[in-house]
Design a protein around this motif. Structure first.
Motif, PDB file in Angstrom:
ATOM      1  N   LEU A  55      -0.253   1.594  -2.547  1.00  0.00           N
ATOM      2  CA  LEU A  55      -1.386   0.672  -2.665  1.00  0.00           C
ATOM      3  C   LEU A  55      -0.930  -0.749  -2.989  1.00  0.00           C
ATOM      4  O   LEU A  55      -1.574  -1.720  -2.599  1.00  0.00           O
ATOM      5  CB  LEU A  55      -2.364   1.153  -3.734  1.00  0.00           C
ATOM      6  N   ALA A  56       0.184  -0.883  -3.720  1.00  0.00           N
ATOM      7  CA  ALA A  56       0.700  -2.197  -4.112  1.00  0.00           C
ATOM      8  C   ALA A  56       1.660  -2.780  -3.069  1.00  0.00           C
ATOM      9  O   ALA A  56       2.266  -3.821  -3.310  1.00  0.00           O
ATOM     10  CB  ALA A  56       1.409  -2.087  -5.454  1.00  0.00           C
ATOM     11  N   PHE A  57       1.799  -2.118  -1.914  1.00  0.00           N
ATOM     12  CA  PHE A  57       2.686  -2.555  -0.830  1.00  0.00           C
ATOM     13  C   PHE A  57       4.149  -2.614  -1.264  1.00  0.00           C
ATOM     14  O   PHE A  57       4.927  -3.408  -0.756  1.00  0.00           O
ATOM     15  CB  PHE A  57       2.258  -3.925  -0.280  1.00  0.00           C
ATOM     16  N   LEU A  58       4.534  -1.772  -2.220  1.00  0.00           N
ATOM     17  CA  LEU A  58       5.926  -1.713  -2.643  1.00  0.00           C
ATOM     18  C   LEU A  58       6.739  -0.756  -1.781  1.00  0.00           C
ATOM     19  O   LEU A  58       7.963  -0.835  -1.752  1.00  0.00           O
ATOM     20  CB  LEU A  58       6.019  -1.277  -4.110  1.00  0.00           C
ATOM     21  N   SER A  59       6.052   0.156  -1.098  1.00  0.00           N
ATOM     22  CA  SER A  59       6.728   1.049  -0.158  1.00  0.00           C
ATOM     23  C   SER A  59       5.831   1.247   1.057  1.00  0.00           C
ATOM     24  O   SER A  59       4.608   1.351   0.931  1.00  0.00           O
ATOM     25  CB  SER A  59       7.060   2.394  -0.806  1.00  0.00           C
ATOM     26  N   ARG A  60       6.454   1.249   2.210  1.00  0.00           N
ATOM     27  CA  ARG A  60       5.715   1.435   3.468  1.00  0.00           C
ATOM     28  C   ARG A  60       5.578   2.916   3.771  1.00  0.00           C
ATOM     29  O   ARG A  60       6.557   3.660   3.710  1.00  0.00           O
ATOM     30  CB  ARG A  60       6.485   0.750   4.596  1.00  0.00           C
ATOM     31  N   PRO A  61       4.369   3.368   4.094  1.00  0.00           N
ATOM     32  CA  PRO A  61       4.185   4.796   4.383  1.00  0.00           C
ATOM     33  C   PRO A  61       4.864   5.207   5.691  1.00  0.00           C
ATOM     34  O   PRO A  61       5.042   4.387   6.590  1.00  0.00           O
ATOM     35  CB  PRO A  61       2.674   4.956   4.479  1.00  0.00           C
ATOM     36  N   ALA A  62       5.222   6.484   5.773  1.00  0.00           N
ATOM     37  CA  ALA A  62       5.828   7.019   6.988  1.00  0.00           C
ATOM     38  C   ALA A  62       4.807   7.078   8.112  1.00  0.00           C
ATOM     39  O   ALA A  62       5.144   6.908   9.290  1.00  0.00           O
ATOM     40  CB  ALA A  62       6.395   8.416   6.724  1.00  0.00           C
ATOM     41  N   GLU A  63       3.535   7.314   7.752  1.00  0.00           N
ATOM     42  CA  GLU A  63       2.435   7.376   8.724  1.00  0.00           C
ATOM     43  C   GLU A  63       1.205   6.728   8.112  1.00  0.00           C
ATOM     44  O   GLU A  63       1.077   6.646   6.900  1.00  0.00           O
ATOM     45  CB  GLU A  63       2.091   8.823   9.077  1.00  0.00           C
ATOM     46  N   GLY A  64       0.288   6.334   8.962  1.00  0.00           N
ATOM     47  CA  GLY A  64      -1.007   5.821   8.513  1.00  0.00           C
ATOM     48  C   GLY A  64      -1.015   4.335   8.244  1.00  0.00           C
ATOM     49  O   GLY A  64      -0.064   3.623   8.463  1.00  0.00           O
ATOM     50  N   ARG A  65      -2.187   3.919   7.728  1.00  0.00           N
ATOM     51  CA  ARG A  65      -2.349   2.489   7.397  1.00  0.00           C
ATOM     52  C   ARG A  65      -3.246   2.333   6.188  1.00  0.00           C
ATOM     53  O   ARG A  65      -3.969   3.207   5.807  1.00  0.00           O
ATOM     54  CB  ARG A  65      -2.930   1.715   8.561  1.00  0.00           C
TER      55      ARG A  65
END
Length: 65
Positions: A55-65
């Protein structure tokens, strides 16, 4: 319009012992509206920190947005 939203988010981390990826988080849909209070509760290892990092954009998810 929601302030924070996740759609189809999956987060995976590599497992040190086997080298395979372990799914740490799966969120089909989450919306947090302005002014809304939300508590994140769960057992150790249930993905609370992973959710907050996403949620804090500290890690990018493997899938989704």
């Amino acid at each position: 319009m929601s302030r924070l939203a996740l759609e189809g988010v999956v987060q995976r981390y590599p497992q040190a012992a086997s080298g395979r990826e372990v799914e740490a988080l799966r969120v089909s849909a989450l919306q947090i509206e302005p002014g809304e209070l939300v508590a994140v509760l769960g057992h150790n290892g249930s993905g609370k920190s992973t959710l907050l990092e996403t949620l804090a954009f500290l890690s990018r998810p493997a899938e989704g947005r």
